[in-house]
Design a protein around this motif. Structure first.
Motif, PDB file in Angstrom:
ATOM      1  N   ASP B 233       0.971  -1.204   0.001  1.00  0.00           N
ATOM      2  CA  ASP B 233      -0.047  -0.067  -0.153  1.00  0.00           C
ATOM      3  C   ASP B 233       0.886   1.341  -0.002  1.00  0.00           C
ATOM      4  N   ASN B 400      -3.353  -6.013 -10.256  1.00  0.00           N
ATOM      5  CA  ASN B 400      -2.986  -5.321  -8.668  1.00  0.00           C
ATOM      6  C   ASN B 400      -1.597  -5.534  -8.515  1.00  0.00           C
ATOM      7  N   LEU B 434      -5.065  -9.082  -3.256  1.00  0.00           N
ATOM      8  CA  LEU B 434      -6.398  -8.910  -3.399  1.00  0.00           C
ATOM      9  C   LEU B 434      -7.378  -9.793  -2.532  1.00  0.00           C
ATOM     10  N   ARG B 438      -7.092  -7.336   0.865  1.00  0.00           N
ATOM     11  CA  ARG B 438      -8.146  -6.307   0.275  1.00  0.00           C
ATOM     12  C   ARG B 438      -9.456  -6.120   0.883  1.00  0.00           C
TER      13      ARG B 438
END
Lengths: 315, 496
Positions: B233, B400, B434, B438
């Motif tokens: 992140d 991603n 993900l 996520r």
């Protein structure tokens, strides 16, 4: 829909693999280059006459640029490596490169200039002056670093001119000038006599850190300068010089209209031992400006006979 | 039958809307990545060329007042303040503001740094809660500690600003351990261009126990998956997005753990706001608003240099609590500054920055809820072709992961931050983010948005990671994989 999604997935997987490979290769390439440069540096350190030139001849501009900018390589060896690269027609090519005539890539220009500086080529100062005045931040920063490395009076003069003209952040130019060790205090006159207050200020600041006793009389004049910034810097120098005959000048500045000048005058007065000073500091503990009060109480706290009781701050 | 048709129609529309949103977001991120590549190269070259040897020893290097607000930081305060006192910078002061801590923070400070009361004259420019006493360290003349009533982080920062002696203030966190080069890295842009650069922020790394991080050696990541996912992140935010924002001067989010500001601007704008949950992002918005509306040239920069290590939440509960707060703060701030949205007065801030925040941050939970509701609806209506669904999910996960690697590559090109082993580990974990990470962030964002709508203003400080056993640098390095020996040349910054 299925084949389209398959194609999308496959593309994503391929993209991921490519990027991952690029990241790992980049890392490996960097590690390999670091190892190679360490090996080259070690070989150069022990190389005999002739062999050093042979090794240098096989290196690229980027390699030599990195080697000579690295403090790990002793100066005389760096000079010979750079001179070996400059031999023949290379000098003109590298000078043109450093001036930005054959390349616009900043890093290449700086590497070329680094080689000129390491070889102590006659054109180096001219090239560096151009870079310093280019208004390009990276070029100017690189030029400052190389002028410090050259560490001669010609470089010092270039820095003084650049500082006076304000071609780059003045604090950075002053830092470069200060970092030199060559005799250069006499050059401060250009700054101290300038019409621009900010230039006089920087002249006084440099005088402070270079211990410029030869400019003491000029400083005594500058404490009456119309600009508070200059008065502030000048009184600092007067304090650093610490000549008892200046105590009156400093005490007069306790009533200067600018709080920063008063505060600096208080700090500067620590160098003197006039009997009236402690009473003046006590008075200044009630000055309207917090910065002056702070300076005065800091000073009083250092006087053993005048230690005062510290109570918690009032609500 | 009727219900099934309605559900099918809903699912189709929901998927379509989410797909459009996803594509728009991907394009937006891609555009930022392209801009970031150029900016990254520029910053890396600058770091390579700068004369740190001169700057780090020069009396002309601009001095800085570091302000560290502390509230219940007993576990980490000593390590954090020690790291600040060991910074490689010529002139600075450290002002620790104990904001009415209820644990042993102040006692720890007093014991560790031998504090004694002093008389001070703070400028009264910013109102703050009452100061009980100001102390100075006998060991470290640079260190001032303020003991004051609790008033929140912004209030503590304002108190520090009132006491600051220098023209620039560096706001830091007392639970973060800083590398010796931190201030030098942050200030180098200001030193070069003090007339324009009014604010600088930089990247922070994560660890379960920052106080165990060796400060003189090269960073290696904390391999706990939860920390690695959070590192992703941070990397995407700093090495991609914020570099692009900096290039076009709409860098709207300074980091609370490391933000340098010009002190006169902080005072002129009324200090850090106590009416927002977090002060950092709101103040950055306010700075942009001020300079854009007055037409004064300025720059607020975000750097990719890792300047310190902070404590990252290790448990899901702590993570959700922290991220929900972030989401709430973003929503609060964007709502407060909504007048800047697509307002030509604010240039890139209004058009690009606000658009990003609205689309990628504030509205994200809406689309996330829509997607989550659409899946069972589609399943009930029988319109989901499961093999296609998994293909789409896998594609999104890999894309991603690609963004993560791209950000890693940028960081790598600039600073060679990660070891080859860490790099391989992170690349392998990328596509799993993900599915494994996520969902928690989605939940936190939804929770944060609901909290915003309910006008919740609590800080919700996440619970500290458990600390047990006696610290030994060797066991720490073995356990966390933090050490990599490396000697540094005088002119180099670590992590280059």
């Amino acid at each position: 829909m299925g084949p389209l999604l398959d194609a999308l997935l496959l593309t994503a997987v391929l993209g991921w693999v490519c990027l991952a490979t690029a990241a790992l290769l980049d890392r490996a390439r960097h590690d390999r280059r670091v190892s190679r440069m360490i090996a080259v540096r070690n070989r150069l350190r022990v190389a005999e006459d002739g062999e050093l030139e042979r090794i240098a001849g096989r290196l690229s501009l980027a390699d030599v640029g990195d080697l000579v900018s690295d403090d790990d390589l002793p100066g005389p060896i760096a000079e010979r490596v750079a001179q070996a690269l400059l031999a023949g027609k290379n000098q003109t090519r590298i000078v043109e490169m450093a001036k930005g005539r054959t390349t616009t890539h900043v890093l290449t220009r700086i590497r070329a200039a680094q080689i000129l500086v390491a070889a102590r080529a006659g054109t180096a100062h001219f090239v560096l002056d151009g870079m310093l005045r280019s208004t390009h931040r990276q070029l100017a920063t690189g030029a400052l670093r190389m002028l410090v490395r050259l560490n001669d009076r010609r470089s010092a003069r270039l820095l003084i001119r650049a500082l006076a003209d304000g071609v780059f952040a003045r604090s950075r130019i002053a830092a470069a000038f200060h970092a030199m060790s060559v005799e250069r205090v006499d050059m401060l006159g250009t700054l101290l006599r300038s019409d621009e207050a900010i230039v006089r200020y920087w002249g006084a600041r440099l005088a402070l850190f270079l211990g410029a006793t030869q400019w003491a009389d000029t400083m005594r004049g500058l404490v009456n300068d119309h600009n508070p910034l200059v008065r502030r810097a000048a009184v600092e120098v007067i304090g650093a010089l610490g000549e008892e005959r200046d105590v009156k000048v400093v005490i007069e500045l306790f009533d200067d209209p600018a709080p920063a000048v008063r505060a600096h005058a208080v700090r500067a007065s620590a160098a003197f031992s006039s009997p009236g000073l402690v009473a003046a500091w006590r008075r200044l503990r009630h000055d309207e400006a917090a910065v002056v009060r702070l300076a005065a109480s800091d000073l009083l706290a250092t006087q053993p006979a005048h230690q005062h009781h510290v109570a918690p701050l009032p609500a | 039958m009727m219900t099934s048709t309605v559900l099918a129609a809903f699912a189709w529309w929901a998927f379509l809307i989410c797909a459009v949103y996803l594509v728009a977001l991907t394009v937006l991120l891609l555009a930022m990545l392209v801009v970031a590549v150029r900016e990254n190269r520029l910053r890396a070259d600058e770091a390579r060329l700068d004369d740190f040897a001169t700057v780090r020893h020069s009396p002309f290097t601009i001095p800085v007042s570091i302000i560290a607000p502390a509230y219940n930081e007993e576990a980490c305060i000593s390590a954090s303040i020690s790291s600040l006192l060991a910074l490689d910078y010529p002139e600075y002061e450290v002002i620790v503001v104990n904001d009415g801590s209820r644990d042993g923070t102040f006692q720890e400070l007093r014991r560790r740094f031998e504090l004694e009361p002093v008389e001070v004259y703070p400028a009264d420019s910013l109102p703050t809660s009452e100061i009980r006493q100001v102390y100075r360290s006998r060991q470290h003349p640079r260190l001032t500690v303020v003991d004051k009533d609790n008033g929140g982080k912004a209030d503590a920062l304002n108190c520090g600003v009132n006491l600051a002696r220098f023209r620039y203030v560096c706001c830091v966190d007392a639970d973060t351990v800083y590398y010796p080069h931190a201030l030098l890295s942050g200030m180098r842009h200001i030193v070069q261009d003090p007339q324009h650069v009014v604010g600088v922020t930089s990247q922070i790394a994560l660890s379960r126990h920052p106080e165990r991080t060796p400060r003189t050696e090269r960073l290696r990541i904390d391999r706990h998956p939860m920390l690695v996912f959070q590192t992703f992140d941070y990397l995407r935010a700093f090495a991609a997005a914020r570099l692009a924002w900096s290039r076009w001067n709409y860098m709207l989010c300074s980091v609370g753990a490391f933000a340098i500001w010009r002190r006169d601007i902080v005072s002129e704008l009324g200090g850090f706001s106590t009416s927002f949950t977090c002060e950092d992002i709101e103040f950055t918005f306010r700075v942009h608003e001020h300079f854009r509306s007055t037409g004064t040239p300025y720059a607020v920069l975000s750097l990719t240099d890792i300047v310190g290590v902070t404590e990252g939440p290790q448990s899901v509960g702590s993570l959700v609590s922290q991220r929900a707060r972030w989401q709430r703060v973003i929503a609060e701030t964007v709502w407060r500054y909504r007048r800047m949205f697509w307002n030509p007065t604010y240039g890139a801030v209004g058009f690009a920055g606000m658009t990003y925040y609205v689309v990628a941050e504030v509205l994200a939970p809406l689309f996330q809820i829509l997607a989550i509701v659409a899946v069972p609806a589609g399943a009930v209506a029988g319109v989901i072709a499961w093999p296609d669904f998994w293909r789409v999910l896998a594609t999104v996960a890999i894309v991603n992961g690609m963004f993560t690697i791209a950000a890693m590559l940028l960081q790598q090109r600039a600073f060679k931050t990660f070891s080859a082993a860490d790099l391989r580990y992170m690349i392998a974990l990328g596509p799993l983010e993900l599915l494994l990470y996520r969902p928690f962030i989605m939940f936190a964002q939804v929770k944060g948005t609901i909290d915003f709508l309910l006008r919740d203003r609590r800080w919700n400080k996440f619970e500290r990671n458990p600390r047990g056993g006696v610290f030994s640098p060797v066991s720490a390095s073995r356990g966390l994989g933090l050490l990599e020996q490396r000697s540094l040349p005088e002119n180099a910054l670590p992590l280059q």
